[in-house]
Design a protein around this motif. Structure first.
Motif, PDB file in Angstrom:
ATOM      1  N   ARG B  83     -29.198 -51.177   0.835  1.00 50.64           N
ATOM      2  CA  ARG B  83     -30.142 -50.900   1.914  1.00 50.64           C
ATOM      3  C   ARG B  83     -29.877 -51.809   3.117  1.00 50.64           C
ATOM      4  NH1 ARG B  83     -34.168 -49.280  -1.955  1.00 50.64           N
ATOM      5  NH2 ARG B  83     -34.813 -51.389  -2.381  1.00 50.64           N
ATOM      6  N   VAL B  84     -29.365 -52.998   2.827  1.00 55.25           N
ATOM      7  CA  VAL B  84     -29.099 -53.965   3.904  1.00 55.25           C
ATOM      8  C   VAL B  84     -27.780 -53.628   4.601  1.00 55.25           C
ATOM      9  CG1 VAL B  84     -28.632 -56.387   4.388  1.00 55.25           C
ATOM     10  CG2 VAL B  84     -30.383 -55.767   2.720  1.00 55.25           C
ATOM     11  N   ARG B  85     -26.789 -53.287   3.781  1.00 54.43           N
ATOM     12  CA  ARG B  85     -25.465 -52.998   4.330  1.00 54.43           C
ATOM     13  C   ARG B  85     -25.502 -51.785   5.234  1.00 54.43           C
ATOM     14  NH1 ARG B  85     -22.988 -52.677  -1.457  1.00 54.43           N
ATOM     15  NH2 ARG B  85     -23.106 -54.851  -2.094  1.00 54.43           N
ATOM     16  N   GLY B  86     -24.859 -51.911   6.366  1.00 51.44           N
ATOM     17  CA  GLY B  86     -24.764 -50.770   7.266  1.00 51.44           C
ATOM     18  C   GLY B  86     -25.992 -50.625   8.149  1.00 51.44           C
ATOM     19  N   ARG B  87     -27.143 -51.174   7.710  1.00 54.70           N
ATOM     20  CA  ARG B  87     -28.339 -51.068   8.532  1.00 54.70           C
ATOM     21  C   ARG B  87     -28.598 -52.394   9.260  1.00 54.70           C
ATOM     22  NH1 ARG B  87     -33.988 -50.716   5.727  1.00 54.70           N
ATOM     23  NH2 ARG B  87     -33.516 -52.916   5.745  1.00 54.70           N
ATOM     24  N   ASP B  88     -28.641 -53.486   8.488  1.00 58.85           N
ATOM     25  CA  ASP B  88     -28.879 -54.794   9.098  1.00 58.85           C
ATOM     26  C   ASP B  88     -27.564 -55.522   9.401  1.00 58.85           C
ATOM     27  OD1 ASP B  88     -31.792 -54.688   8.819  1.00 58.85           O
ATOM     28  OD2 ASP B  88     -31.350 -54.731   6.681  1.00 58.85           O
ATOM     29  N   ILE B  89     -26.608 -55.381   8.488  1.00 64.41           N
ATOM     30  CA  ILE B  89     -25.293 -55.972   8.702  1.00 64.41           C
ATOM     31  C   ILE B  89     -24.266 -54.853   8.657  1.00 64.41           C
ATOM     32  CG2 ILE B  89     -23.694 -57.790   8.034  1.00 64.41           C
ATOM     33  CD1 ILE B  89     -25.690 -58.787   6.027  1.00 64.41           C
ATOM     34  N   ALA B  90     -23.351 -54.847   9.587  1.00 65.09           N
ATOM     35  CA  ALA B  90     -22.250 -53.890   9.521  1.00 65.09           C
ATOM     36  C   ALA B  90     -20.953 -54.669   9.620  1.00 65.09           C
ATOM     37  CB  ALA B  90     -22.349 -52.878  10.654  1.00 65.09           C
ATOM     38  N   MET B  91     -19.879 -54.065   9.158  1.00 67.54           N
ATOM     39  CA  MET B  91     -18.626 -54.801   9.139  1.00 67.54           C
ATOM     40  C   MET B  91     -17.470 -53.945   9.653  1.00 67.54           C
ATOM     41  SD  MET B  91     -17.248 -57.308   6.244  1.00 67.54           S
ATOM     42  CE  MET B  91     -15.649 -58.083   6.336  1.00 67.54           C
ATOM     43  N   VAL B  92     -16.587 -54.581  10.395  1.00 65.41           N
ATOM     44  CA  VAL B  92     -15.352 -53.950  10.847  1.00 65.41           C
ATOM     45  C   VAL B  92     -14.213 -54.658  10.124  1.00 65.41           C
ATOM     46  CG1 VAL B  92     -13.804 -53.596  12.807  1.00 65.41           C
ATOM     47  CG2 VAL B  92     -16.268 -53.324  13.101  1.00 65.41           C
ATOM     48  N   PHE B  93     -13.359 -53.867   9.477  1.00 64.68           N
ATOM     49  CA  PHE B  93     -12.306 -54.479   8.680  1.00 64.68           C
ATOM     50  C   PHE B  93     -11.001 -54.587   9.448  1.00 64.68           C
ATOM     51  CE2 PHE B  93     -15.362 -52.891   5.679  1.00 64.68           C
ATOM     52  CZ  PHE B  93     -15.450 -53.938   4.776  1.00 64.68           C
ATOM     53  N   GLN B  94     -10.070 -55.290   8.816  1.00 62.77           N
ATOM     54  CA  GLN B  94      -8.817 -55.616   9.495  1.00 62.77           C
ATOM     55  C   GLN B  94      -7.904 -54.416   9.696  1.00 62.77           C
ATOM     56  OE1 GLN B  94      -6.709 -58.816   7.660  1.00 62.77           O
ATOM     57  NE2 GLN B  94      -4.884 -58.527   8.880  1.00 62.77           N
ATOM     58  N   GLU B  95      -7.777 -53.596   8.659  1.00 63.17           N
ATOM     59  CA  GLU B  95      -6.710 -52.599   8.652  1.00 63.17           C
ATOM     60  C   GLU B  95      -7.229 -51.230   9.078  1.00 63.17           C
ATOM     61  OE1 GLU B  95      -3.709 -51.104   9.042  1.00 63.17           O
ATOM     62  OE2 GLU B  95      -3.218 -53.042   8.180  1.00 63.17           O
ATOM     63  N   PRO B  96      -7.040 -50.843  10.337  1.00 65.38           N
ATOM     64  CA  PRO B  96      -7.619 -49.579  10.781  1.00 65.38           C
ATOM     65  C   PRO B  96      -6.954 -48.365  10.133  1.00 65.38           C
ATOM     66  CG  PRO B  96      -6.192 -50.460  12.481  1.00 65.38           C
ATOM     67  CD  PRO B  96      -6.273 -51.500  11.402  1.00 65.38           C
ATOM     68  N   MET B  97      -5.710 -48.525   9.639  1.00 67.84           N
ATOM     69  CA  MET B  97      -5.011 -47.362   9.110  1.00 67.84           C
ATOM     70  C   MET B  97      -5.649 -46.868   7.811  1.00 67.84           C
ATOM     71  SD  MET B  97      -3.125 -47.020  11.555  1.00 67.84           S
ATOM     72  CE  MET B  97      -1.811 -45.813  11.376  1.00 67.84           C
ATOM     73  N   ILE B 172     -20.197 -58.039  11.593  1.00 72.53           N
ATOM     74  CA  ILE B 172     -19.140 -58.937  11.134  1.00 72.53           C
ATOM     75  C   ILE B 172     -17.805 -58.258  11.392  1.00 72.53           C
ATOM     76  CG2 ILE B 172     -18.171 -60.163   9.167  1.00 72.53           C
ATOM     77  CD1 ILE B 172     -20.907 -60.173   7.886  1.00 72.53           C
ATOM     78  N   CYS B 173     -16.913 -58.928  12.088  1.00 76.64           N
ATOM     79  CA  CYS B 173     -15.587 -58.382  12.329  1.00 76.64           C
ATOM     80  C   CYS B 173     -14.568 -59.273  11.638  1.00 76.64           C
ATOM     81  CB  CYS B 173     -15.277 -58.342  13.829  1.00 76.64           C
ATOM     82  SG  CYS B 173     -16.315 -57.204  14.729  1.00 76.64           S
ATOM     83  N   ASP B 174     -13.826 -58.695  10.701  1.00 75.53           N
ATOM     84  CA  ASP B 174     -12.827 -59.470   9.974  1.00 75.53           C
ATOM     85  C   ASP B 174     -11.447 -59.148  10.540  1.00 75.53           C
ATOM     86  OD1 ASP B 174     -11.355 -60.937   8.266  1.00 75.53           O
ATOM     87  OD2 ASP B 174     -11.974 -59.909   6.430  1.00 75.53           O
ATOM     88  N   GLU B 175     -10.937 -60.019  11.382  1.00 76.56           N
ATOM     89  CA  GLU B 175      -9.638 -59.843  12.019  1.00 76.56           C
ATOM     90  C   GLU B 175      -9.471 -58.428  12.576  1.00 76.56           C
ATOM     91  OE1 GLU B 175      -6.664 -62.083  11.331  1.00 76.56           O
ATOM     92  OE2 GLU B 175      -7.567 -63.474   9.898  1.00 76.56           O
ATOM     93  N   PRO B 176     -10.377 -57.981  13.430  1.00 70.73           N
ATOM     94  CA  PRO B 176     -10.353 -56.572  13.830  1.00 70.73           C
ATOM     95  C   PRO B 176      -9.152 -56.193  14.687  1.00 70.73           C
ATOM     96  CG  PRO B 176     -11.948 -57.758  15.138  1.00 70.73           C
ATOM     97  CD  PRO B 176     -11.450 -58.720  14.114  1.00 70.73           C
TER      98      PRO B 176
END
Lengths: 272, 317
Positions: B83-97, B172-176
């Protein structure tokens, strides 16, 4: 457009011919496949009977045509049962924690170690011999190979970032399985289905040969083989025609499976 | 102003090996915080443990609290976390492919992320998806595209649109931008900053690229060996580093070209679990003494300080 590979074409054509033959047999066969006519028993191939007749005077070509329905029916049932149980099981095993996953896979190994034909004979003895019971048994026996292949594919999908991203977006496990894992293992399902289809066709033939498969009078390639036994030296064609039919069908589905695998597997494609 | 994210004494262990120890981290509302360090310093693990997405046999300890969420995030069950993920915290990961599902259209993936938390109706989600694409400067036609039809930079912008879909309090952006080429990097960074500023979301930006931190973040934390070794405002840390590791990192990045030689930090990052006792950096530090066998205490405040026995900017004793 990707180049079609030869095994995909050959397999596709063979499978298409069998399907066509089965469809045509519903509306037309040269003779009634189950019609017994003592006057014309054990005829040599001729213009009126292309493949000859058997000991009851039934037309072999007609029987082979109608028999292809049985062949396709057994394949569909067996593959259906195997896929409906095996695919969810494989995805489940890939998604749960290590311990439950081990339990699923070891139970799977146990089933894998059990001979498929023996299971089918057992089912036949308990529930009565029929094409359907035999094929459900073969289907159950094919579950492990499905579960294994799908699990390995699903494990790869589970390691991708889009699944991690879906979890990071708050997706629950069940929708992830349905929307993200399943669509990405469909190619594996297709390949495994065509291979299992070939195995099921062969198993039905073997079971009918042993008398645990399709009961008479429904024509079945396996039972035609069995009935030809006593004439193996006097009229070998009785064994040859259904034998060739079985061999071609199995070859066709195997080629189709190989062709689909080559087409779907990007690693193999690079090498070509 | 409330702090959006409060991390206290976070530790991450696999079996008996500590990968991250004793991390304190606070992100204020709308604040942009950078987390920098070499590979293996525990940056990504810190981020994953905030979201509760650690791999199966990796365990987190300590405390992670999020403003507006009334339970502890460390050790919370999947149902509450989802419920928290994606609503309160969102994340962008390193590997777009690989961050997009190859079998789903872009539009479906963006609307899906909104429908998960029922933040919008289906029709509203469709419109919002188109708006989001516009925000990340992609044509509306992209909605109907499949991921393989897009380039890496375009995909990363889609991933950003996905992450911003529910107006998260923390992104949160992890090496975007690590996997993107330099020309696209600048655009994506700009879009990230604009995206969080427009929504007054807070940003936790993980990278090893000091130049990127300098452009994106207001405050920075330096991690090494699974510990935060220095923290402070970007200007302060980058111009007057106190910890010897930060000093080495800056020299190697050549932000100020005072040295003519290519400067490196001697030695390698030890493998996980092989970090020395006491100060984790002492095996590679030119200033290390016997004193460094003891874990250095944190000097300064929580938002600005360092953990070093022989800080830079002070004559060696």
């Amino acid at each position: 457009m990707k180049r079609l590979n030869p095994s995909l074409i050959a397999g596709g054509v063979i499978v298409a011919v069998i399907v066509l033959m089965a469809l045509v047999s519903f509306v037309w066969t040269p003779y009634d496949a189950t019609l017994v006519s003592p006057a014309s028993r054990l005829l040599e191939p001729s213009w009126s009977h292309w493949f000859g007749t058997d000991k009851f005077g039934r037309d072999i070509l007609s029987q082979i045509m109608v028999g292809s329905r049985t062949t396709l029916f057994v394949g569909v049932v067996a593959v259906g049962v195997a896929a409906v149980i095996g695919v969810p099981l494989g995805i489940l095993a890939a998604m749960v924690r290590r311990w439950p996953s081990e339990v699923i896979m070891r139970a799977n190994d146990l089933l894998l170690a059990f001979p498929a034909l023996l299971l089918a004979i057992m089912f036949g003895a308990v529930f009565g011999a029929s094409t359907l019971t035999a094929m459900i048994a073969i289907g159950i026996a094919s579950v492990p190979s499905f579960a294994r292949v799908i699990r390995s594919g699903a494990l790869q999908v589970m390691r991708t970032e889009y699944v991690l991203a879906a979890r990071a977006a708050g997706r629950q496990p069940f929708p992830i399985a349905l929307r993200h894992v399943l669509p990405n293992v469909t190619s594996l399902i297709t390949v495994q289905a065509s291979v299992s289809f070939a195995i099921a066709v062969l198993a039905e033939a073997a079971l009918s040969f042993l008398g645990y498969g399709t009961p008479p009078p429904t024509p079945s390639w396996g039972r035609m083989l069995q009935e030809s036994q006593e004439f193996l030296f006097s009229a070998p064609r009785l064994a040859i025609f259904p034998g060739i039919a079985i061999a071609i069908a199995v070859l066709g589905f195997n080629l189709l499976g190989d062709g689909l695998r080559d087409r779907f597997d990007p690693k193999l494609e690079d090498r070509r | 102003m409330n702090d959006v994210l409060t991390v206290r004494g976070l530790s991450v262990t696999v079996r008996d090996t500590a990968l991250v120890s004793d991390v304190d981290l606070t992100v204020g509302a709308g604040e942009r915080v950078g987390l920098i360090g070499e590979s293996g310093s525990g940056k990504s693990l810190t981020a994953l443990s905030i979201l509760g997405l650690l791999p199966e046999d990796v365990r987190a300890g300590g405390s992670v609290r999020l403003d507006g969420v009334d339970h502890e995030l460390v050790g919370a069950d999947e149902r509450r976390m989802s419920r928290v993920r994606g609503r309160d915290i969102a994340m962008v990961f390193q590997e777009p492919m690989t961050a997009l599902n190859p079998t789903m259209r872009i539009g479906d993936q963006i609307t899906e992320s909104m429908l998960i938390h029922r933040s919008r109706t289906k029709a509203a989600a469709r419109t919002a998806a188109a708006d989001l694409l516009e925000l990340v400067q992609l044509p509306t036609g992209t909605l109907r595209a499949y991921p393989h039809q897009l380039s890496g930079g375009q995909r990363q912008r889609v991933v950003l649109a996905l992450a911003l879909a529910n107006d998260p309090a923390l992104l949160i952006c992890d090496e975007p931008t690590t996997a993107l080429d330099v020309t696209v990097q600048a655009l994506v960074l700009d879009l990230i900053v604009r995206g969080v500023v427009d929504r007054s979301s807070a940003l936790l930006f993980i990278t090893h690229d000091l130049a990127v931190v300098a452009t994106v973040c207001e405050r920075v934390l330096v991690m090494y060996g699974g510990r935060v070794v220095e923290a402070g405002p970007v200007n302060e840390v980058f111009t007057r580093p106190r910890h010897r590791y930060t000093e080495g990192l800056l020299a190697a990045s050549d932000l100020e070209s005072t040295s003519r030689r290519l400067t490196t930090i001697p030695g390698n990052v030890p493998p996980a679990g092989r970090f020395p006792s006491g100060c984790v950096f002492r095996t590679r530090c030119a200033h290390a003494t016997a004193l460094c066998e003891e874990t250095p205490a944190w000097t300064g405040s929580e938002t600005e300080g360092f953990a070093c026995h022989h800080p830079a900017g002070v004559a060696d004793a």
